[in-house]
Motif scaffolding. Sequence first.
Motif, PDB file in Angstrom:
ATOM      1  N   GLU A  91       0.970  -1.368  -0.132  1.00  0.00           N
ATOM      2  CA  GLU A  91       0.030  -0.016  -0.298  1.00  0.00           C
ATOM      3  C   GLU A  91       0.761   1.400   0.078  1.00  0.00           C
ATOM      4  N   THR A  92       1.948   1.045   0.419  1.00  0.00           N
ATOM      5  CA  THR A  92       3.077   2.412   0.250  1.00  0.00           C
ATOM      6  C   THR A  92       3.022   3.069  -1.204  1.00  0.00           C
ATOM      7  N   ASP A  93       3.018   4.376  -1.163  1.00  0.00           N
ATOM      8  CA  ASP A  93       3.176   5.123  -2.111  1.00  0.00           C
ATOM      9  C   ASP A  93       4.474   4.609  -2.919  1.00  0.00           C
ATOM     10  N   PRO A  94       4.313   4.390  -4.288  1.00  0.00           N
ATOM     11  CA  PRO A  94       5.229   4.118  -5.004  1.00  0.00           C
ATOM     12  C   PRO A  94       6.506   5.059  -5.228  1.00  0.00           C
ATOM     13  N   ALA A  95       5.870   6.327  -5.303  1.00  0.00           N
ATOM     14  CA  ALA A  95       6.697   7.608  -5.442  1.00  0.00           C
ATOM     15  C   ALA A  95       7.596   7.649  -4.228  1.00  0.00           C
ATOM     16  N   TYR A  96       7.132   7.108  -3.229  1.00  0.00           N
ATOM     17  CA  TYR A  96       8.001   7.306  -1.749  1.00  0.00           C
ATOM     18  C   TYR A  96       8.859   6.136  -1.948  1.00  0.00           C
ATOM     19  N   LEU A  97       8.792   4.895  -2.223  1.00  0.00           N
ATOM     20  CA  LEU A  97       9.545   4.023  -2.465  1.00  0.00           C
ATOM     21  C   LEU A  97      10.886   4.498  -3.479  1.00  0.00           C
ATOM     22  N   TYR A  98      10.355   4.994  -4.546  1.00  0.00           N
ATOM     23  CA  TYR A  98      11.324   5.607  -5.691  1.00  0.00           C
ATOM     24  C   TYR A  98      12.320   6.572  -4.944  1.00  0.00           C
ATOM     25  N   TRP A  99      11.479   7.360  -4.342  1.00  0.00           N
ATOM     26  CA  TRP A  99      12.587   8.541  -3.941  1.00  0.00           C
ATOM     27  C   TRP A  99      13.490   8.037  -2.641  1.00  0.00           C
ATOM     28  N   ARG A 100      12.909   7.089  -1.798  1.00  0.00           N
ATOM     29  CA  ARG A 100      13.951   6.714  -0.814  1.00  0.00           C
ATOM     30  C   ARG A 100      15.054   5.595  -1.491  1.00  0.00           C
ATOM     31  N   ILE A 101      14.872   5.189  -2.593  1.00  0.00           N
ATOM     32  CA  ILE A 101      15.942   4.251  -3.337  1.00  0.00           C
ATOM     33  C   ILE A 101      16.680   5.186  -4.045  1.00  0.00           C
ATOM     34  N   GLU A 102      16.257   6.174  -4.630  1.00  0.00           N
ATOM     35  CA  GLU A 102      17.138   7.222  -5.445  1.00  0.00           C
ATOM     36  C   GLU A 102      18.036   8.091  -4.221  1.00  0.00           C
ATOM     37  N   VAL A 103      17.395   8.440  -3.281  1.00  0.00           N
ATOM     38  CA  VAL A 103      18.190   9.437  -2.470  1.00  0.00           C
ATOM     39  C   VAL A 103      18.933   8.792  -1.204  1.00  0.00           C
ATOM     40  N   GLY A 104      18.413   7.732  -0.784  1.00  0.00           N
ATOM     41  CA  GLY A 104      18.594   6.871   0.303  1.00  0.00           C
ATOM     42  C   GLY A 104      18.964   7.801   1.594  1.00  0.00           C
ATOM     43  N   LYS A 105      20.329   7.777   2.126  1.00  0.00           N
ATOM     44  CA  LYS A 105      20.417   8.399   3.461  1.00  0.00           C
ATOM     45  C   LYS A 105      20.717   9.897   3.265  1.00  0.00           C
ATOM     46  N   THR A 106      21.056  10.161   1.989  1.00  0.00           N
ATOM     47  CA  THR A 106      21.564  11.480   2.044  1.00  0.00           C
ATOM     48  C   THR A 106      20.732  12.627   2.200  1.00  0.00           C
ATOM     49  N   VAL A 107      19.377  12.289   2.565  1.00  0.00           N
ATOM     50  CA  VAL A 107      18.381  13.718   2.836  1.00  0.00           C
ATOM     51  C   VAL A 107      17.895  13.489   4.227  1.00  0.00           C
TER      52      VAL A 107
END
Length: 141
Positions: A91-107
Amino acid sequence: MSSAKGIPRKLLQLTVVTTLLVYGCGEQPVTYPARRMPAGLMQDVAQLQAGQKLFRSKCASCHGKPSEGRSERAAFFNPPAPDFTGAHYRETDPAYLYWRIEVGKTVEPYRSQGSVMPAWGVHFSEEKIWQIVAYLQVRAH
Ligand code: HEC
């Protein structure tokens, strides 16, 4: 038209503007860019297999099940590396998962929390990140 089935759900998943959502333990509200998963990706076996391959080679050591060679340290990272078999990932927003994979710990807030999650945006194409996101959501149960 049988293809109309499932469309309302997809529309719900489309985030029109930057979304404010609360995740995980429900403590940290975060903002991330709106994105749309390419249509049909979650039904495309070849794409899902590509996502699985990437997950096993790049992510399972921290996020996999023990049978996938999950790192001994995964649970001891602070914050810990989540196990994506958790049902809520469907159910998690795919846009959230995309973003976390993209930026990881950098934000923020992850950087200050001492996250070890790598930022994959520099290594993976958009297509590959979506393949992983689709795989994670199909995988969750
Ligand atoms: C070195 C270990 C490590 C590797 C390798 C790793 N991660 Fe992570 N990941 C973490 C940790 C620790 C967290 C939790 C802290 C955070 O959210 O930043 C995390 C968080 C995440 C989150 C956010 C989960 C949530 O519920 O908010 C996603 C999505 C994610 N990782 C995807 C991936 C993907 C996809 C890969 C492979 C391409 C990957 N990770 C590889 C350690 C890792």
